[in-house]
Design a protein around this motif. Structure first.
Motif, short mmCIF file in Angstrom:
data_model
loop_
_atom_site.label_atom_id
_atom_site.label_comp_id
_atom_site.label_asym_id
_atom_site.label_seq_id
_atom_site.Cartn_x
_atom_site.Cartn_y
_atom_site.Cartn_z
N ILE A 55 6.91 -2.69 -3.31
CA ILE A 55 5.66 -2.74 -2.52
C ILE A 55 4.47 -3.05 -3.41
O ILE A 55 4.39 -2.61 -4.56
N ASP A 56 3.56 -3.87 -2.86
CA ASP A 56 2.31 -4.18 -3.56
C ASP A 56 1.25 -4.43 -2.50
O ASP A 56 1.56 -4.55 -1.31
N ASP A 57 -0.01 -4.54 -2.95
CA ASP A 57 -1.06 -4.80 -1.95
C ASP A 57 -1.04 -6.25 -1.50
O ASP A 57 -1.31 -6.56 -0.35
N ALA B 212 0.21 -13.33 -4.09
CA ALA B 212 -0.55 -14.57 -4.30
C ALA B 212 0.42 -15.63 -4.78
O ALA B 212 1.13 -16.25 -3.97
N THR B 213 0.55 -15.83 -6.10
CA THR B 213 1.48 -16.86 -6.61
C THR B 213 2.93 -16.35 -6.69
O THR B 213 3.84 -17.14 -6.93
N GLY B 214 3.10 -15.04 -6.58
CA GLY B 214 4.45 -14.47 -6.61
C GLY B 214 4.94 -14.08 -7.99
O GLY B 214 6.02 -13.49 -8.12
N GLY B 215 4.15 -14.35 -9.04
CA GLY B 215 4.58 -14.02 -10.40
C GLY B 215 4.85 -12.53 -10.59
O GLY B 215 5.83 -12.14 -11.23
N THR B 216 3.99 -11.71 -10.00
CA THR B 216 4.11 -10.25 -10.18
C THR B 216 5.35 -9.71 -9.49
O THR B 216 6.13 -8.96 -10.09
N LEU B 217 5.56 -10.11 -8.23
CA LEU B 217 6.75 -9.61 -7.51
C LEU B 217 8.03 -10.14 -8.16
O LEU B 217 9.04 -9.43 -8.22
O1 LIG Z 1 1.22 -12.94 -6.70
P1 LIG Z 1 0.49 -12.89 -8.00
O2 LIG Z 1 -0.22 -14.17 -8.34
O3 LIG Z 1 1.38 -12.43 -9.10
O4 LIG Z 1 -0.68 -11.83 -7.84
C1 LIG Z 1 -0.54 -10.60 -7.18
C2 LIG Z 1 -0.86 -9.43 -8.05
O5 LIG Z 1 -2.22 -9.52 -8.54
C3 LIG Z 1 -2.87 -8.27 -8.33
O6 LIG Z 1 -2.63 -7.38 -9.36
P2 LIG Z 1 -3.42 -7.31 -10.74
O7 LIG Z 1 -2.50 -7.74 -11.83
O8 LIG Z 1 -4.75 -7.96 -10.64
O9 LIG Z 1 -3.53 -5.75 -11.00
P3 LIG Z 1 -4.34 -4.53 -10.35
O10 LIG Z 1 -3.54 -4.13 -9.13
O11 LIG Z 1 -4.25 -3.53 -11.43
O12 LIG Z 1 -5.74 -4.97 -10.01
C4 LIG Z 1 -2.21 -7.76 -7.06
O13 LIG Z 1 -2.40 -6.37 -6.91
C5 LIG Z 1 -0.78 -8.14 -7.26
O14 LIG Z 1 -0.06 -7.19 -8.00
#
Ligand SMILES: O=P(O)(O)OC[C@H]1O[C@H](OP(=O)(O)OP(=O)(O)O)[C@H](O)[C@@H]1O
Ligand SMILES: Nc1ncnc2[nH]cnc12
Length: 200
Positions: free
Chosen positions: A147-149, A152-157
């Motif tokens: 789960i995340d808020d 966007a580009t999907g790199g984090t997931l």
């Molecule tokens: O889909 P992506 O392009 O990967 O971006 C999405 C991520 O960017 C933000 O986190 P951020 O790293 O800014 O951290 P934070 O929650 O600590 O602000 C958001 O909360 C996601 O985790």
């Protein structure tokens, strides 16, 4: 006579279905009204979606948890763990895990965990980072929802999915409050279903 009743049921949804759909729409409306847009944050060209007002409105925050809970109970009754991403995934993940009666596991940015960790480097919409998980946080074979808020580009997931797979656990899917469709983040996760509440 029975045949006619069945046919009527097919063409006209039951009152309870109409009520459920209306309640869901009201909840989505409440949540979307709490999302603010900031231009050129944190860097020029980024259209930043701010979820902080959701947290300040108890009804909106409960609506997020209700809609995620409803989806998970229907689609993923087998879930063992909710994995949330640093930092905004921590705001929604533990609430959902408590509702479902399952555990919550954090994925953090590099250098925050004591003890042995696994890590994966990744890029996101406005930079690069490294995601970490404690080596013993998830067991082989466990069924996990991430789960995340926001997607966007999907790199984090993608990085979070890699960490779970390194532990030989199974990613059932991902849950996000907001999906920025134009950035095609879900294409980075072709074998992982992503469920989003609000899309832009
Ligand atoms: O889909 P992506 O392009 O990967 O971006 C999405 C991520 O960017 C933000 O986190 P951020 O790293 O800014 O951290 P934070 O929650 O600590 O602000 C958001 O909360 C996601 O985790
Ligand atoms: N546009 C955006 N708004 C909020 N959080 C984000 N994380 C990555 N891109 C984002």
């Amino acid at each position: 006579m029975r045949k006619r009743v069945l046919l009527v049921g097919l063409f006209f949804p039951s009152q309870s279905k109409i009520f459920t759909t209306r309640v869901m729409a009201e909840k989505l409306d409440l949540i979307s009204k709490c999302i603010r847009t900031f231009y050129d944050f944190p860097t020029k060209g980024i259209v930043f979606k701010d979820i902080c007002p959701i947290l300040k409105d108890p009804k909106a925050l409960a609506a997020v948890t209700d809609l995620f809970e409803e989806h998970v109970r229907r689609r993923y009754p087998q879930v063992d763990l909710i994995v949330g991403i640093d930092a905004r995934g921590f705001l929604f993940g533990p609430l959902l895990a408590q509702r479902l009666g399952v555990g919550f596991v954090p994925v953090r940015k590099k250098g925050k965990f004591p003890g042995p960790t696994l890590s994966v480097a990744y890029s996101l919409e406005y930079g690069t980072a490294e995601a970490e998980m404690q080596e013993d946080a998830v067991s082989a074979g466990e069924k996990v929802l991430i789960i995340d808020d926001l997607l966007a580009t999907g790199g984090t997931l993608y990085a979070a999915c890699e960490l779970i797979k390194q532990q030989k656990a199974e990613v059932l899917g991902c849950l996000v409050v907001i999906e920025l469709k134009s950035l095609n983040g879900s294409e980075k996760l072709p074998s992982t279903p992503v469920f989003s509440l609000i899309q832009y």
